[in-house]
Design an enzyme around this catalytic site. Sequence first.
Site, PDB file in Angstrom:
ATOM      1  CG  ASP A 128      -1.919   1.267   1.352  1.00 37.83           C
ATOM      2  OD1 ASP A 128      -2.903   1.108   0.752  1.00 37.83           O
ATOM      3  OD2 ASP A 128      -1.473   2.176   1.730  1.00 37.83           O
ATOM      4  CE1 TYR A 159       0.625   7.742   2.322  1.00 36.57           C
ATOM      5  CE2 TYR A 159       1.131   5.517   1.856  1.00 36.57           C
ATOM      6  CZ  TYR A 159       0.497   6.538   2.276  1.00 36.57           C
ATOM      7  OH  TYR A 159      -0.779   6.236   3.228  1.00 36.57           O
ATOM      8  CE  LYS A 172      -3.687   4.679   0.831  1.00 35.94           C
ATOM      9  NZ  LYS A 172      -2.268   4.604   1.124  1.00 35.94           N
ATOM     10  CG  HIS A 194      -4.594   9.822   0.390  1.00 37.91           C
ATOM     11  ND1 HIS A 194      -3.043   9.510  -0.063  1.00 37.91           N
ATOM     12  CD2 HIS A 194      -4.638   9.431   1.582  1.00 37.91           C
ATOM     13  CE1 HIS A 194      -2.452   9.288   1.138  1.00 37.91           C
ATOM     14  NE2 HIS A 194      -3.360   8.971   2.036  1.00 37.91           N
TER      15      HIS A 194
END
Length: 299
Positions: A43, A48, A73, A106
Amino acid sequence: METKTLSNGVEMPMLGYGVYQIAPAEVQHCVRDALEVGYRSIDTAQAYQNEEGVGRAIAESNIPREELFVTSKIWITSSGYEKAAASIDESLQKLGLSYLDLMLIHQPFGDVYGTWRAMEEAYEAGKLKAIGVSNFYADRLIDLCTFARIPPMVDQVELHVYHQQNELRKYAEKYHVAVESWGPFAEGRNNFFNDPLLKEFGSRHKNRSNAQIGLRFLLQEGIIVIPKSTHRDRMEENFNVFDFQLSEGEMATLRSLDSEESQFFNHEDPETVEWFMNMVKPKPDPNETEAQKQDSSED
Ligand SMILES: NC(=O)c1ccc[n+]([C@@H]2O[C@H](COP(=O)([O-])OP(=O)(O)OC[C@H]3O[C@@H](n4cnc5c(N)ncnc54)[C@H](OP(=O)(O)O)[C@@H]3O)[C@@H](O)[C@H]2O)c1
């Protein structure tokens, strides 16, 4: 690995590996370790900033693509049809993949419906095998399930023993949306790793750790989990949760730990929403002259 059958028939592993807060320089070897330990679901997210490293670890693993389940996401800055469509291609390119197993919105902010249309098209084009949302509470989820052409298949939300999301779970079941936990250990908040009740239950099951009891509880509740650790021994610990069973009595006691409150933030709290908005609010153009500012303020 146990799987959950999503509403479109896709099989999603019940346990995966999350890479939030893993630095770009570290993520490749962390995902390499996780894949060696046995994780097959990863994930990540555009926010990120580590999709490339995840992609490199996947490429060097030589694990057949169909054995992996990769989630990313779409971040708020790519909200809206055109930006979201471009960001899906960018995620695929960074990950070095021709398709993602799951793409999520997200956060429940911005032009959610524009983003969703781009995701529906990418789903129909085979670039995304499943589509879903994250941090959507029952109200937003019902709205999207009602008005989207293709309804979401997954909702990833904060979910752990201290915040069990019972209302969301009730409606997710009604609308055939699989629930996935983020922060299965509440990132250690509320003394999770030393919680005496979890410790006591662990001692009854051949000294399982609090992490293992917390994950086992969620799995037995039918929740998909994606714990994060940068330590290989903890990755192994978190992966080894399929060889014991909590009793119905233990499950009932753990259900009573629910405080019905977030350990982080509530997406319906106006201050939280403004905090997110400040991340994407257009910044003043430093090159704009006083006269231009005056002009635009008179529009
Ligand atoms: N959709 C969203 O908005 C959202 C938000 C947050 C997270 N997520 C996803 O969910 C995943 C998991 O959530 P999370 O990373 O926030 O929190 P988490 O998995 O609840 O907790 C991670 C923390 O627990 C520690 N830890 C892990 N295993 C442990 C063990 N066996 N014993 C002791 N400590 C342990 C880790 O430290 P070390 O790394 O040092 O081991 C890290 O500090 C993320 O990685 C991300 O993929 C999504």
